[in-house]
Enzyme design. Structure first.
Site, PDB file in Angstrom:
ATOM      1  NE  ARG A  24      41.627  35.844  -7.519  1.00 15.48           N
ATOM      2  CZ  ARG A  24      40.406  35.822  -8.112  1.00 15.48           C
ATOM      3  NH1 ARG A  24      39.879  34.440  -8.769  1.00 15.48           N
ATOM      4  NH2 ARG A  24      39.547  36.421  -8.170  1.00 15.48           N
ATOM      5  CG  HIS A 217      35.631  41.082 -11.719  1.00 16.72           C
ATOM      6  ND1 HIS A 217      36.819  40.976 -11.118  1.00 16.72           N
ATOM      7  CD2 HIS A 217      35.613  40.144 -12.866  1.00 16.72           C
ATOM      8  CE1 HIS A 217      37.360  40.020 -11.430  1.00 16.72           C
ATOM      9  NE2 HIS A 217      37.024  39.594 -12.585  1.00 16.72           N
ATOM     10  CG  HIS A 219      35.785  38.651 -17.800  1.00 23.08           C
ATOM     11  ND1 HIS A 219      36.322  37.355 -17.629  1.00 23.08           N
ATOM     12  CD2 HIS A 219      36.013  38.880 -16.523  1.00 23.08           C
ATOM     13  CE1 HIS A 219      36.837  37.040 -16.574  1.00 23.08           C
ATOM     14  NE2 HIS A 219      36.559  38.195 -15.890  1.00 23.08           N
ATOM     15  CB  CYS A 250      41.587  31.037 -23.532  1.00 23.97           C
ATOM     16  SG  CYS A 250      42.119  29.491 -24.112  1.00 23.97           S
TER      17      CYS A 250
END
Lengths: 317, 317
Positions: A24, A217, A219, A250
């Protein structure tokens, strides 16, 4: 070496649940639409590696996220493995209707810790977004579903800059008060560092939130994800979000860095002797298979390190 | 955001010395010879960012490392900034003669924790390599030089696999017994995880080694460098090796991952409120400048995140 030496560290949990977001969160920014059969095979392969929680798709409006416009079709064709949870992102009551119609047993709502991101992502104030979630969470819980509350921009916001910890705690506890069963603290732009992670989790615990309900969570935008994960584990957190192969960066940059790669996380946890139930070799194979489908190498450092050098353009089938 | 929010973490040192290895360890595997003037400018720019320890070059035999064959010439043309240390790697007594002739005040020797790597890198057993270092360290100390002892393969060896912690402690204490003033624990292949880092440092402390004499040297091959650094800081280590822009990966891979990037380290330490004296903006500019000289993007995630998107092939001058 195909595996790290196993040396536990005092004060860490013995077991961690990896909440896999690759299908997802990882795929949603891909501009090239991935065929639904490939998504189903990706999820099936992930489940076969031992992952027990795999966020499958999202019932957002198809125009917002074209990549996930096949949510219903995916849930039709996806074989379910025993003991595996397949939560689905649900933005509103209509999304919940669709999820319930397809037999989903676990959903997630996606909130923001900052006003600017709430406005840009949800076209609402933080207060209005909580009001929008309230009936969704309420009905989902009544139907017996587990409900995860994502909270984005917990560690910094690209428009507002620093985000006060008290503000995050306030929105986080509101999400739990609505009935969310789990909270995922998102460092959406990857700027957080370990002291901030510790301070936020300690502030939540001080506000009465059990670490059993907290997920993190992170990054890799600034390379901090694994150090931040270590800090969260040291606070007692036992659920960590990650994306197979580090999907979610990206798609236009060769050096894309997005979500914490599940493989990099599993390497660390294997070294620490923290059980995840995940077969790292199978996971790396799955991410290489998916990378070949997407036509570019995985940004996961473990995937890169465990992938033999070969001629450019070679496929990993 | 150009900077993380500052939130200290209990139990960390208030100040950390970054031992910058980019000009030596970072460049030594580059196949294209970097002109000596570019190296001198790179080091000068690094010093201007506030870095106080910059390993300048190596007096290994020019045939072994062609990139560093200009060591004498570099030391002739390099302007020295006040308060900055410029250690030089020295493999043997002849290297020490050359270093002393050029006014070097700090050297490093490069040992191995494993027999296989000692054989492959130094063509000696571990015992024989220590015997080779003994007169070098002894004379250097007599001449008033500081001597760093690098110890490679402390966390795993590509041929031997796992490396017992007791074996590392044994070679490490031998290096210190020779007179080394500092010890740099190298995870040459990047496989280590935080529990292993903690266990090794605790074992060294138990063997009587002060954390003031311990430095850590991590690689990003498996993405573990910053989590491992956090663990080392939590043990009281206050010297961390890093390479500007993450230089030091395989120069043939676009996604090269080598040494811990100094920028990624400084981002974390800035967030933690740990003083390094380094100006991150200037450091990122320096790494972009060097990346343009080398003709490929920096693998540092902070450098990537703080570099504005621009047309391919653009230079950063």
């Amino acid at each position: 070496m195909k595996a790290p030496m196993r040396v536990p560290l005092d004060g860490l949990p013995s077991q961690v649940t990896i909440y896999e977001v690759g299908p997802r969160d990882g795929l949603q920014n891909e501009s090239t639409i991935v065929p639904v059969e490939v998504k189903a095979e990706f999820i099936t392969r992930l489940a076969a590696t031992g992952l027990t929680t795999i966020e499958a798709t999202s019932f957002v409006h198809p125009e917002w996220v074209p990549q996930l416009a096949d949510a219903e079709r995916l849930l039709e064709v996806l074989p379910r493995a025993e003991g595996v949870r397949y939560p689905v992102l649900v933005p509103n009551e209509r999304g919940l209707d669709r999820a319930l119609a397809y037999g989903v047993t676990e959903i997630a709502v996606f909130g923001s810790a900052t006003e600017t991101f709430a406005r840009r992502n949800l076209n609402r104030t933080v207060e209005e977004s909580l009001a929008m979630f309230a009936p969704v969470v309420d009905r989902a819980r009544t139907e017996g579903l587990a409900v995860r509350g994502y909270l984005s921009m917990c560690f910094g916001d690209p428009w507002e800059g620093e985000v006060p910890i008290g503000q995050v705690v306030s929105v986080a506890t509101s999400l739990l008060d609505l009935g969310c069963t789990e909270l995922s603290l998102g460092d959406t732009i990857g700027v957080g560092t370990p002291g901030q992670v510790t301070a936020l989790i300690e502030a939540l615990v001080a506000a009465g939130v059990s670490t059993e309900r907290i997920a993190v969570h992170f990054h890799e935008t600034y390379g901090q994800a694994l150090a931040n994960t270590l800090a969260a584990l040291q606070c007692g957190v036992r659920t960590v979000d990650a994306s197979a192969g580090g999907l979610g960066g990206c798609p236009y940059a060769e050096s894309a860095t997005g979500n914490l790669a599940t493989e990099d996380l599993v390497w660390m946890l294997n070294g620490l002797g923290v059980d995840t139930g995940v077969d790292l070799t199978g996971l790396v194979e799955t991410s290489r298979w998916m990378a070949a489908r997407l036509g570019r190498p995985s940004p996961s450092r473990v995937v890169q390190a465990l992938t033999p050098a070969e001629p450019e353009g070679a496929r990993h089938d």
